[in-house]
Structures are given as C-alpha cells and as structure tokens.
Design a protein around this motif. Structure first.
Motif, PDB file in Angstrom:
ATOM      1  N   ILE A 136      -3.036  15.883  10.017  1.00  0.00           N
ATOM      2  CA  ILE A 136      -4.070  14.969   9.520  1.00  0.00           C
ATOM      3  C   ILE A 136      -4.613  15.460   8.180  1.00  0.00           C
ATOM      4  O   ILE A 136      -4.739  14.675   7.213  1.00  0.00           O
ATOM      5  N   SER A 137      -4.927  16.739   8.088  1.00  0.00           N
ATOM      6  CA  SER A 137      -5.559  17.290   6.884  1.00  0.00           C
ATOM      7  C   SER A 137      -4.695  17.109   5.653  1.00  0.00           C
ATOM      8  O   SER A 137      -5.190  16.785   4.567  1.00  0.00           O
ATOM      9  N   VAL A 138      -3.388  17.325   5.796  1.00  0.00           N
ATOM     10  CA  VAL A 138      -2.495  17.181   4.643  1.00  0.00           C
ATOM     11  C   VAL A 138      -2.242  15.711   4.334  1.00  0.00           C
ATOM     12  O   VAL A 138      -2.317  15.283   3.170  1.00  0.00           O
ATOM     13  N   ALA A 139      -1.969  14.912   5.337  1.00  0.00           N
ATOM     14  CA  ALA A 139      -1.630  13.505   5.088  1.00  0.00           C
ATOM     15  C   ALA A 139      -2.766  12.744   4.417  1.00  0.00           C
ATOM     16  O   ALA A 139      -2.524  11.869   3.577  1.00  0.00           O
ATOM     17  N   ARG A 140      -4.019  13.048   4.755  1.00  0.00           N
ATOM     18  CA  ARG A 140      -5.139  12.302   4.186  1.00  0.00           C
ATOM     19  C   ARG A 140      -5.314  12.576   2.684  1.00  0.00           C
ATOM     20  O   ARG A 140      -6.009  11.815   1.980  1.00  0.00           O
ATOM     21  N   LYS A 141      -4.688  13.644   2.182  1.00  0.00           N
ATOM     22  CA  LYS A 141      -4.777  13.945   0.749  1.00  0.00           C
ATOM     23  C   LYS A 141      -3.769  13.142  -0.072  1.00  0.00           C
ATOM     24  O   LYS A 141      -3.854  13.116  -1.305  1.00  0.00           O
ATOM     25  N   ILE A 142      -2.820  12.514   0.599  1.00  0.00           N
ATOM     26  CA  ILE A 142      -1.721  11.826  -0.093  1.00  0.00           C
ATOM     27  C   ILE A 142      -1.971  10.321  -0.051  1.00  0.00           C
ATOM     28  O   ILE A 142      -2.212   9.746   1.015  1.00  0.00           O
ATOM     29  N   HIS A 143      -1.883   9.664  -1.207  1.00  0.00           N
ATOM     30  CA  HIS A 143      -2.048   8.212  -1.273  1.00  0.00           C
ATOM     31  C   HIS A 143      -0.772   7.604  -1.848  1.00  0.00           C
ATOM     32  O   HIS A 143      -0.402   7.881  -2.987  1.00  0.00           O
ATOM     33  N   VAL A 144      -0.098   6.800  -1.047  1.00  0.00           N
ATOM     34  CA  VAL A 144       1.120   6.113  -1.480  1.00  0.00           C
ATOM     35  C   VAL A 144       0.772   4.636  -1.567  1.00  0.00           C
ATOM     36  O   VAL A 144       0.631   3.952  -0.543  1.00  0.00           O
ATOM     37  N   VAL A 145       0.591   4.136  -2.771  1.00  0.00           N
ATOM     38  CA  VAL A 145       0.073   2.784  -3.000  1.00  0.00           C
ATOM     39  C   VAL A 145       1.212   1.854  -3.402  1.00  0.00           C
ATOM     40  O   VAL A 145       2.016   2.178  -4.286  1.00  0.00           O
ATOM     41  N   ARG A 146       1.288   0.705  -2.742  1.00  0.00           N
ATOM     42  CA  ARG A 146       2.301  -0.302  -3.027  1.00  0.00           C
ATOM     43  C   ARG A 146       1.652  -1.680  -3.092  1.00  0.00           C
ATOM     44  O   ARG A 146       0.546  -1.883  -2.560  1.00  0.00           O
ATOM     45  N   ALA A 147       2.340  -2.648  -3.716  1.00  0.00           N
ATOM     46  CA  ALA A 147       1.705  -3.951  -3.912  1.00  0.00           C
ATOM     47  C   ALA A 147       2.720  -5.083  -3.900  1.00  0.00           C
ATOM     48  O   ALA A 147       3.867  -4.939  -4.354  1.00  0.00           O
ATOM     49  N   PHE A 148       2.267  -6.232  -3.408  1.00  0.00           N
ATOM     50  CA  PHE A 148       2.996  -7.510  -3.521  1.00  0.00           C
ATOM     51  C   PHE A 148       1.961  -8.583  -3.863  1.00  0.00           C
ATOM     52  O   PHE A 148       1.696  -8.820  -5.027  1.00  0.00           O
ATOM     53  N   ARG A 149       1.324  -9.195  -2.869  1.00  0.00           N
ATOM     54  CA  ARG A 149       0.145 -10.030  -3.145  1.00  0.00           C
ATOM     55  C   ARG A 149      -1.145  -9.298  -2.812  1.00  0.00           C
ATOM     56  O   ARG A 149      -2.228  -9.719  -3.232  1.00  0.00           O
ATOM     57  N   THR A 150      -1.037  -8.245  -2.024  1.00  0.00           N
ATOM     58  CA  THR A 150      -2.158  -7.341  -1.791  1.00  0.00           C
ATOM     59  C   THR A 150      -1.725  -5.929  -2.172  1.00  0.00           C
ATOM     60  O   THR A 150      -0.523  -5.624  -2.237  1.00  0.00           O
ATOM     61  N   THR A 151      -2.696  -5.078  -2.409  1.00  0.00           N
ATOM     62  CA  THR A 151      -2.442  -3.677  -2.745  1.00  0.00           C
ATOM     63  C   THR A 151      -2.735  -2.839  -1.516  1.00  0.00           C
ATOM     64  O   THR A 151      -3.866  -2.801  -1.033  1.00  0.00           O
ATOM     65  N   VAL A 152      -1.709  -2.182  -0.990  1.00  0.00           N
ATOM     66  CA  VAL A 152      -1.802  -1.467   0.281  1.00  0.00           C
ATOM     67  C   VAL A 152      -1.735   0.040   0.020  1.00  0.00           C
ATOM     68  O   VAL A 152      -0.890   0.503  -0.738  1.00  0.00           O
ATOM     69  N   GLY A 153      -2.640   0.793   0.669  1.00  0.00           N
ATOM     70  CA  GLY A 153      -2.602   2.244   0.582  1.00  0.00           C
ATOM     71  C   GLY A 153      -3.673   2.866  -0.282  1.00  0.00           C
ATOM     72  O   GLY A 153      -3.693   4.089  -0.447  1.00  0.00           O
ATOM     73  N   LEU A 154      -4.586   2.063  -0.826  1.00  0.00           N
ATOM     74  CA  LEU A 154      -5.651   2.615  -1.650  1.00  0.00           C
ATOM     75  C   LEU A 154      -6.612   3.448  -0.805  1.00  0.00           C
ATOM     76  O   LEU A 154      -6.831   3.154   0.372  1.00  0.00           O
ATOM     77  N   PRO A 155      -7.204   4.499  -1.390  1.00  0.00           N
ATOM     78  CA  PRO A 155      -8.200   5.281  -0.638  1.00  0.00           C
ATOM     79  C   PRO A 155      -9.330   4.390  -0.127  1.00  0.00           C
ATOM     80  O   PRO A 155      -9.761   3.454  -0.809  1.00  0.00           O
ATOM     81  N   GLY A 156      -9.781   4.665   1.089  1.00  0.00           N
ATOM     82  CA  GLY A 156     -10.894   3.916   1.662  1.00  0.00           C
ATOM     83  C   GLY A 156     -10.515   2.594   2.286  1.00  0.00           C
ATOM     84  O   GLY A 156     -11.393   1.841   2.717  1.00  0.00           O
ATOM     85  N   THR A 157      -9.216   2.298   2.321  1.00  0.00           N
ATOM     86  CA  THR A 157      -8.762   1.049   2.920  1.00  0.00           C
ATOM     87  C   THR A 157      -7.823   1.332   4.085  1.00  0.00           C
ATOM     88  O   THR A 157      -7.212   2.388   4.164  1.00  0.00           O
TER      89      THR A 157
END
Length: 461
Positions: free
Chosen positions: A133-154
């Motif tokens: 958990i501790s390591v994974a929460r530091k990584i943000h993999v953001v992708r998009a089509f009509r919505t943006t998925v993976g942003l911090p806090g979402t």
C-alpha cells in the motif's frame, strides 16, 4: 543455476529461479494445485531470505521459461530500458524493497521501464500488505479518453450493467442505477451474454445513445472478444474502448484466442476512430491470478509472477484501463478472503510499479471462503493505495456472471468516507445534474431521474 540458503539447521536449495520464486510466494491455493508451492512455512521463509539476497540483475541473466518460444518473454526483453534500470542496477531484491519504501513517486515512476515483471513480482513477495500500500499510493498512472482516470484524490468506477439476455432496457436501467451513485467515470462496460456481432453492435449503439442523450463525459465498452470488436469497428459501430482478457504467456493468451498482433490491429482501428476528447487511450485489459494455470500456459511459474508478466502485455498498448478480476477465477486459485486480499494488493502494486493504470475488480465467487466484509477490507486498502478504479454492480451481485463484486453505493460510501472524488470531467457532470451535492455526496438524483425516464424507455425500444 541453483540457489541456496541456510535457515535454522537446514540448508535449503532451490533448483532454479523459477523454483525459488514459487517457494517465496505467500501461500495460495493455485500454486498448491500446480504442485509448485513451498512445502512448509520454513521452506517459504528460507526462499524469501534467499530471494532478498538475490541481485536484481539475475532476472536479466536467467529466463523463467527458457525452454519454450514465447512472445511475451520476447516482449519483456524488448521493453527493458537500461538507462531507466541504471539507478537500481546494483541492488538486491531486498535492497530494492528498501529503496521503494524510501523513494518518492517521481523516482519510482522513472524506473518503470527499467523493471522486468519478474523483478516487480520478486520484490512484492518480500513485502507486507502495508508495504504494498505504502509504495503503490506514491505512484500515479494517469490515462484519458473522455474522462481522466488516475489523478491523485480520485477513484473511478466501472459501471457494469450486465444482463443475462442482453436486453437493452435492462442494460439501460442498470446503467442508470450506477450513474445515480456516481459510477461510470472509468467506463460503462457490459459483459455480453453472447459474443455475436449483432448483439455486440446493438449494445454498443445503445450505450452510445445513452451517452449522447444525457451529454455524459463517459466512455463505453462491450467486453466481447477483440476480434469481434475489430469486426464491429469495420461495420461502423461506435466503439470507444476495445476489451480483451490477457495473460502472461503466449500459450495462455492462445487460450483466450488472442495474439499480440490482434491487439495491435485493434488498437490501430480504435485510435483511427478518434472518439476520445481529453485523450486517446483506447484499450481495456483484464487479467487475473490463475488464468495461465487454468489454460495450462504457466510453464511451472507461480501464478502471481505469471500475472505480473501480463502487465508487460498491457503496457505495450495505449490502455485507459487495466484491472485484475482478483477473486473471479475461483477458490482453486485464491481460496479465501485472506488470499484474495493479498492478491489484490500484489496485483495493484506490481501493475503500478510497471507503469500500468491499474484497477481491481474487488470480487469473489460464491463457492470461495470469502464474504462482503473481506471485500470491504480490500476496497478500503486499495483506496488507500491509490487504485485507479473499481467495478460496481447493482447490489454487489452480478446476475449474468454469477459472482459477487462491489455495489454502486460502496463506491459512493468510499468517496464520502475518504474524501475522494470522481474523475473531474464526470464529477462536473454529476454536479450539473444534481446527482451529487456541493460536498460530493450523492443526492438520490430524483430530478434527473424524473426527467430522464421517457428518454430511457425510448432508447431501449
């Protein structure tokens, strides 16, 4: 090459890297079924000690399945970036664990293409759930089509309106049920009851009409076979995302009836449609521990490492979404809630470590030793780890696939409890329709529902 470690009064020897990895894996029923699990807790601990002292470069020197021609193995070799690997090239697996716990997200993301899946799997075997958990929460993999998925806090939701007969009205009503709880920003994705081209196109068109009728910033997907999607696109169907189940070996992918060439063709066709607005990530892959073993495509490799190899396939494409269906394959592979929780955290960690936009279907089958309390624990652990999305269905009970997942209101409760939001484009739409209030809480959406009922009935005729 064999590997040895003295633990207590016993000298333990592991015949090759494949055997060492299998014995170091936390206990799970699939490896027992395959006959490759450690025979005792002592052997497992000895293997973990031995693995901790192993240099990372061992995974570049020794292939796990050298005896077969395998296009996934070839892909893994081609993907390896020596420059990205250089900062960690001198580390052992155990030292790499310490490095990950101390590094920030940018540092971890910068080495993604320097890692092989086997390196990611190896370090995960040495980590407690809290480490994952501790390591994974530091990584943000953001992708998009009509919505943006993976942003911090979402955290996004796949709204899964499956129907046992693919009835359009049933699918539409179920989709709306998810929308009023704020699920659908990852995708509105339907598993068709059949894989016929007629049913595929009919469902794709209905979902697109639903999107257009309510001006929703969402993407849809009919989770038919990739070759069906290609045929549908050739016939002019409104395909947003192309779906395919994938695995960690050529033989296991053949069990799904798919090749890397199929995936490349599908991606090119979907991107040519240019249907995205904020991005053009057009692929959606599902994976799951046990898939390779169930198709006899595991080559003696433990199921968690085979799962992580599937992420090499995923990251070769423009994925908006990747998720492990963690408890769906059954208790033969993950016996109970404890094993499912562990596997979900492993899969999410390894996927994000390799730069994959990971979600999880937090789920179990009715003959597993698990229940919704186990799923609550996994859901909240994954949310703390920064999972990109989860899957939700009405009442947590998928009436077509006959398994238990999360309910739509589980996602709403999670967002409210942890202060998370939907993808920004979708959250704006939810607020405009008064489906959520100023604090992001679901309202019941009575106004929107009353104004939408007639349109829904008309679309589904």
């Amino acid at each position: 090459m064999s590997y040895s470690h003295t633990f207590g009064a016993t000298r333990w020897t592991f015949g090759d890297l494949r055997r060492l990895m299998a014995c170091a894996t936390p206990h799970r029923s699939g490896d027992v079924l395959a006959g490759i699990a450690a025979q005792s807790a002592e052997e497992r601990i000895a293997a973990q000690y031995c693995l901790a002292d192993l240099p990372l470069k061992a995974f570049l020197d020794e292939a796990l399945i050298p005896e077969v021609q395998d296009d996934v193995s070839d892909l893994i070799v081609k993907q390896h970036d020596p420059a990205a690997y250089a900062p960690i090239a001198h580390l052992t697996v155990g030292e790499f664990r310490e490095w990950l716990l101390g590094a920030d997200g940018a540092q971890i993301s910068s080495i993604a293409w320097g890692l092989t899946p086997e390196m990611a799997a190896a370090v995960s075997k040495l980590m407690r759930n809290a480490d994952l958990i501790s390591v994974a929460r530091k990584i943000h993999v953001v992708r998009a089509f009509r919505t943006t998925v993976g942003l911090p806090g979402t955290i996004a939701g796949r709204n899964q309106p499956n129907h046992p007969t693919d009835d359009p009205l049933g699918i539409a009503i179920s989709a709306v049920d998810g929308l009023v709880y704020g699920s659908g920003d990852a995708v509105i994705g339907v598993n068709p009851a059949t894989d016929g081209i007629t049913e595929y196109i009919r469902t794709a068109r209905m979902l697109d009409e639903l999107r257009l009728a309510f001006d929703m910033p969402v993407q849809s997907c009919v989770l038919g076979h990739v070759t069906t999607a290609i045929e549908a696109m050739n016939l002019g169907a409104p395909v947003d995302l192309v779906f395919q189940s994938i695995a960690g070996s050529e033989a296991a992918n053949a069990g799904f009836g798919v090749t890397l060439a199929h995936l490349t063709e599908a991606q090119e066709a979907a991107r040519a449609l240019n249907r995205g607005t904020v991005g053009q990530d057009v692929m959606y892959f599902e994976t799951g521990q046990g898939a390779a073993l169930s198709s006899n495509g595991h080559h003696g490799v433990d199921q968690q490492t085979m799962e992580t190899r599937a992420y090499a396939v995923a990251r070769a494409y423009d994925c908006l979404l990747v998720n492990t269906v963690v408890g769906f394959i059954g208790p033969e592979y993950l016996y109970d809630g404890k094993q499912i929780i562990r596997a979900g955290l492993e899969d999410h960690f390894c996927g994000k470590l390799l730069g994959v936009p990971m979600g999880v279907d937090v789920c179990y089958t009715n003959h597993a030793e698990a229940d919704q309390n186990d799923m609550d624990i996994l859901l909240h652990a994954l949310a703390n780890a920064g999972v990109n999305f989860v899957i939700t269905v009405p009442g947590a009970d998928d009436i077509m696939l006959n398994y238990q997942s999360l309910s739509h209101h589980d996602l709403a409760q999670l967002r409210e409890t942890l202060g998370l939001t939907a993808a920004p484009e979708f959250a704006k739409w939810l607020a405009e329709k008064d489906i959520i209030d100023a604090q992001g809480r679901t309202t019941g959406a009575q106004t929107w529902l009353q104004g939408s009922a007639g349109q829904l009935l008309e679309m589904a005729q």
